[in-house]
Write a protein that holds these residues in place. Structure first.
Motif, PDB file in Angstrom:
ATOM      1  N   PRO A 150       0.836  -1.200   0.000  1.00  0.00           N
ATOM      2  CA  PRO A 150       0.000   0.000   0.000  1.00  0.00           C
ATOM      3  C   PRO A 150       0.874   1.255   0.000  1.00  0.00           C
ATOM      4  N   SER A 151       0.397   2.280  -0.666  1.00  0.00           N
ATOM      5  CA  SER A 151       1.126   3.559  -0.651  1.00  0.00           C
ATOM      6  C   SER A 151       0.644   4.466   0.474  1.00  0.00           C
ATOM      7  N   HIS A 152      -0.656   4.345   0.839  1.00  0.00           N
ATOM      8  CA  HIS A 152      -1.233   5.225   1.854  1.00  0.00           C
ATOM      9  C   HIS A 152      -2.239   4.479   2.729  1.00  0.00           C
ATOM     10  N   LEU A 153      -2.462   5.037   3.892  1.00  0.00           N
ATOM     11  CA  LEU A 153      -3.540   4.625   4.773  1.00  0.00           C
ATOM     12  C   LEU A 153      -4.516   5.787   4.907  1.00  0.00           C
ATOM     13  N   GLY A 154      -5.784   5.521   4.675  1.00  0.00           N
ATOM     14  CA  GLY A 154      -6.808   6.503   4.989  1.00  0.00           C
ATOM     15  C   GLY A 154      -7.238   6.266   6.429  1.00  0.00           C
TER      16      GLY A 154
END
Length: 538
Positions: A150-154
């Motif tokens: 993953p590139s980001h966590l929301g």
């Protein structure tokens, strides 16, 4: 003498002393058919100040390649109907993450709670949004299906104050149960087109992997201090089960829970439960308000869409008007215009162009509303709509020009404009009907409404095909005797339906009235041609 609320508070206070806390988390990377990629943790805390149970929720949504597509949700309740839903969506590039609280009265897209007053009018828990943000992912998880990390966590952190007040769902919501029914769902394909407003419609979850049921142990998630629980996305569920009742807490889980409680008590100075409640509430207020104690912006100020959703929304009303005008035009007026053109009425052509003119006005107004109401042009429904509008403009010009040429004194002949007008219409009408159905889906109408619309469109197309076929077999005895073509035959064509493939031809005109009657009408035809010539200049 204690009243009921005081006894309840005392009981829960005692329970918080004798019960051991076990961390509760849910992590779902892969469903039966592929991705799920979301997680959450729960902390059940009894607030002595307000004498109600608060649920501290931390939600994660995993994003890949900085994608702004998709949404993730969590809900209290055993099914969609009546569930208290928490839905997140946004764009990592702009660090925009929206949290919206919704419910629904059946199995169709949920809407913000203020819009569901007809369905539920009971107590609604207050949802305090503490933080919504995107963070760069620094964990170790690797998604095999995508061959990427993953590139980001929301990340959304919020407090559901008095969450057990919610009674819209079957079986209710309870603060002391070991098996609270919950559901989750996701869709990682929806393109929001930059519109991340709290009332934004969402597409249906993905099939197979995009939804599921679970049961959470809230009784053992009760903590004497308030905090947002940690999430370890490399571990399995804790205090949660997807197929039945959660397992009894293990010694390892209880030890981990005790360490967490100790850490948070130390961070709060080891105060009592009441002191911890006060300190935590002040801390939550500082983050939620986005200001420090002096009132200055501390840089973490976030919107609270749950509290700002309006019951009446002019933009939403305009979308309904847009849809009504397009549905009226493409599913009622335009098919009616085609039918009248193919009917044996003496005024067939006049009815055809009159109805089509009204349809074009309706479409133009609807298209203008859609353009003004759109924040961006980014989805295929919009692209197809623009293409249809352009095609209708071409249709109008071609039909008019062919009509002028055909009934002119030297006309009465087929033109390429007529052929293009016919075939373009045959393509545009089904495509427009399809776009109407896609618009209903975008506006979150139920599947029953969409299915009935598609069925009506299919029936109309079949009926029009049969009507055209009958018109072909109704060709007059033009093949028996060739008659010179003049303006009167042309005018007769535009009042009677013609052959399917020769709609803009002279075949049907040859079966008109006799030569004597034609001579008497020549003056009238020539006058009509002159009027059309003047209008053509306009």
């Amino acid at each position: 003498m204690y009243n009921i609320s005081s006894l309840s508070a005392l009981l829960l206070a005692l329970l918080s002393i004798v019960s051991a806390y076990r961390p509760v988390q849910f992590v779902k990377h892969t469903g039966e058919s592929g991705r799920a990629d979301q997680a959450f943790s729960l902390v059940n805390y009894y607030n002595e100040t307000t004498q109600q149970s608060d649920l501290y929720v931390r939600m994660w949504a995993f994003r890949y390649a900085s994608s702004a597509k998709g949404w993730a949700s969590l809900a209290l309740g055993p099914q969609m109907k009546g569930a208290l839903m928490f839905i997140t969506y946004g764009d990592p590039a702009s660090n925009t993450l929206t949290l919206t609280v919704r419910t629904v009265d059946g199995h169709h897209p949920p809407r913000p709670i203020p819009e569901m007053k007809d369905f539920y009018s009971g107590e609604v828990p207050t949802v305090d949004v503490v933080s919504t943000r995107f963070e760069e992912y620094t964990g170790q998880f690797y998604q095999e299906k995508l061959q990427a990390k993953p590139s980001h966590l929301g990340v959304a952190e919020f407090i559901v104050r008095g969450y057990d007040k919610w009674t819209a769902c079957e079986l209710g919501v309870h603060n002391d149960t070991t098996k609270q029914s919950m559901i989750w769902s996701s869709n990682f394909k929806q393109d929001f087109g930059g519109d991340f407003s709290a009332e934004r419609g969402i597409d249906m979850h993905q099939f197979g992997l995009g939804f599921g049921f679970l049961w959470a142990d809230l009784k053992n998630a009760l903590s004497p201090v308030a905090f947002f629980g940690p999430i370890n996305d490399m571990e399995s569920h804790k205090g949660v089960n997807e197929i039945g009742d959660p397992l009894v807490p293990t010694t390892e889980e209880l030890d981990a829970g005790e360490n967490l409680i100790s850490q948070h008590k130390d961070a709060l100075g080891g105060g009592s439960t009441s002191d911890s409640d006060k300190s935590t509430s002040d801390s939550d207020k500082e983050v939620s308000d986005g200001t420090d104690k002096s009132g200055a912006d501390n840089g973490s100020k976030v919107e609270e869409p749950v509290k700002t959703v309006k019951q009446f929304n002019i933009r939403s009303l305009m979308w309904h008007i847009h849809g009504f005008l397009m549905t009226l035009s493409f599913l009622v007026l335009y098919p009616l215009g085609v039918y009248f053109l193919r009917s044996p009425r003496a005024t067939a052509f006049n009815l055809h162009w009159t109805i089509n003119s009204l349809s074009s006005v309706s479409v133009s107004v609807g298209a203008l509303i859609g353009f003004v109401n759109s924040r961006s042009i980014s989805i295929w429904h919009q692209y197809l709509g623009i293409l249809i509008i352009c095609a209708l403009a071409v249709q109008t010009v071609l039909g008019w020009r062919h009509h002028v040429i055909y009934i002119s004194p030297h006309g009465g002949r087929r033109t390429w404009m007529g052929a293009v007008h016919v075939w373009l219409g045959r393509v545009v009408l089904p495509m427009a009907m399809l776009n109407v159905a896609s618009g209903l889906l975008l506006r979150q109408y139920g599947w029953l409404t969409v299915s009935l619309t598609v069925a009506l469109a299919a029936v109309e197309l079949i009926v029009l095909t049969l009507v055209v076929g009958r018109a072909r077999t109704r060709r007059p005895a033009a093949t028996q005797k060739a008659v010179p073509i003049g303006a009167d035959e042309a005018e007769e064509y535009f009042q009677l339906a013609g052959d399917d493939d020769d709609e803009f031809s002279d075949s049907d005109a040859e079966g008109a009235a006799g030569d004597g009657e034609r001579v008497n009408k020549n003056a009238e035809r020539e006058e009509q041609a002159k009027r059309l010539a003047k209008l053509d200049k306009v």
